[in-house]
Design an enzyme around this catalytic site. Structure first.
Site, PDB file in Angstrom:
ATOM      1  N   SER A  57       0.673  -1.354  -0.089  1.00 47.08           N
ATOM      2  CA  SER A  57       0.027  -0.028   0.084  1.00 47.08           C
ATOM      3  C   SER A  57       0.545   1.438   0.180  1.00 47.08           C
ATOM      4  CB  SER A  57      -0.885  -0.047   1.226  1.00 47.08           C
ATOM      5  OG  SER A  57      -0.423   0.057   2.390  1.00 47.08           O
TER       6      SER A  57
ATOM      7  N   LYS B 239       0.764   4.870   6.733  1.00 47.38           N
ATOM      8  CA  LYS B 239       0.308   5.721   5.552  1.00 47.38           C
ATOM      9  C   LYS B 239       0.974   7.198   5.661  1.00 47.38           C
ATOM     10  CE  LYS B 239      -3.004   2.479   4.938  1.00 47.38           C
ATOM     11  NZ  LYS B 239      -2.868   1.558   3.611  1.00 47.38           N
TER      12      LYS B 239
END
Length: 293
Positions: free
Chosen positions: A98, A169
Site C-alpha cells: 500500500s 500511511k
C-alpha cells in the site's frame, strides 16, 4: 710406601664424591640436619610442586556457570531492546504494497517514537505508523493472551508482522485542513492548493474515489502512496470515526528503512505541501469510500 693405605683412602674418597654427586642431583646435602648422611631424598623440592586446581563454586560445574552468565546477558539484551523499541525506536515490518514505491513489502522501517513526544505533531507529507483501532478497525482483535504477548514482543523487534490494527500511511491533511478530490486536472487539493504528489505509484490516479472533507482538529487524513492498492481514510468515510485518525493514536514517524541492507536509507521527505496554507473556511462534505484491498 704403604700402598694398601693409599688404595683405601682413594676408595673412600671416590665413594664420598659419588654420594655428594647423588645428593646434589636429589636436592639434599650429606649430613644436613633432618636427613641422615647417605639417605636419598624422596620428596620433590617445594618450587617444583604442581599448583593446586581452583575450587569450583558450591559444587556447580564451570560449564553450568558459563551458560548461566550467557543466558543472563542475553536476557538483559532482549529486555533493553524491548524497552528501547517501546519508548524510542521501533522496527516495523511493512506487510503490504500500500505504500509502494516509497516502502516495499518486507521492508523493516525504523519508527521514531520521539518525533511527536515533545509538543510536535504530524505534518502533511509525514509517513506515520498508527493504531487504527476506532478508525480503520472498529473492534480490537482478541486471542490467546500468551500468544499475543509473544507476537507483540517479536513485532516490537521487527521479527514478525505488526498487529492487524497497526497501519503505515502518509499524512495528507491535518486538523482544520480541507482535503478535496479532485480538481479539473485530477489532483488532490489541500486548502484549495493542488498537490503535486510525486510519491504516488506510477500509473495510479491520486484517487478514484471523490471526497470533500474538513479534517477535525486533533485528527489526520491519511492515504497510501499506492492508491489503487491502499485501504485508507477514503475507505472509512461514513463509518464511525469518519476515516480520520486521532493524533494520539500515532505510534511514531517512519524515518529510516533499516532492512534489507540494499534499501538502507532514510524515508524520503517531500515538499509537495510547501505551498499549502492553513484552511480558514468552514463546513465539510464527505463522499462514499470504496474498497482498495
Amino acid at each position: 710406601m704403604d700402598t694398601e693405605a693409599q688404595h683405601t683412602e682413594r676408595g673412600r674418597s671416590s665413594g664420598e664424591e659419588e654420594r655428594s654427586r647423588s645428593a646434589r642431583v636429589s636436592g639434599t646435602v650429606p649430613g644436613a640436619s633432618g636427613t641422615p648422611e647417605g639417605t636419598e631424598a624422596t620428596e620433590a623440592p617445594a618450587a617444583l610442586e604442581a599448583p593446586e586446581a581452583p575450587e569450583e563454586e558450591a559444587g556447580e560445574p564451570s560449564g553450568f556457570l558459563t551458560w548461566r552468565r550467557t543466558a543472563a546477558i542475553g536476557l538483559a539484551c532482549v529486555v533493553f531492546l524491548l524497552l528501547f523499541s517501546h519508548f524510542v525506536l521501533q522496527p516495523f515490518l511493512v506487510p503490504s504494497s500500500s505504500m509502494e514505491p516509497t516502502l516495499q513489502v518486507g521492508d523493516r522501517i525504523l519508527v521514531n517514537k520521539l518525533a511527536y513526544r515533545f509538543g510536535s505533531e504530524p505534518r502533511r507529507g509525514d509517513v506515520v505508523v498508527f493504531d487504527g483501532t476506532g478508525s480503520f478497525v472498529q473492534e480490537e482483535a482478541t486471542g490467546n493472551p500468551v500468544t499475543g504477548l509473544l507476537h507483540d514482543a517479536a513485532a516490537a523487534l521487527g521479527l514478525a508482522e505488526p498487529d492487524e490494527t497497526d497501519f503505515v500511511k502518509r499524512v495528507i491533511g491535518t486538523g482544520g485542513d480541507r482535503v478535496v478530490c479532485c480538481d479539473k486536472d485530477g489532483r488532490i487539493t489541500v486548502n484549495g492548493v493542488p498537490v503535486r504528489e510525486q510519491y504516488v505509484m506510477l500509473g495510479d490516479q491520486p484517487s478514484s474515489v471523490p471526497f470533500d472533507i474538513v479534517v477535525p482538529d486533533g485528527t489526520l487524513w491519511v492515504m497510501g502512496d499506492h492508491r489503487s492498492q491502499s485501504s485508507d481514510s477514503r475507505d472509512h468515510l461514513g463509518q464511525p470515526g469518519g476515516g480520520v485518525v486521532p493524533v494520539d493514536k500515532v505510534v511514531g514517524r517512519a524515518d529510516w528503512i533499516g532492512w534489507p541492507f540494499g534499501r538502507w536509507s532514510t524515508v524520503p521527505e517531500t515538499d509537495a505541501f510547501a505551498a499549502v496554507p492553513q484552511w480558514t473556511g468552514g463546513g465539510h462534505a464527505t463522499g462514499r469510500g470504496r474498497g482498495h484491498g
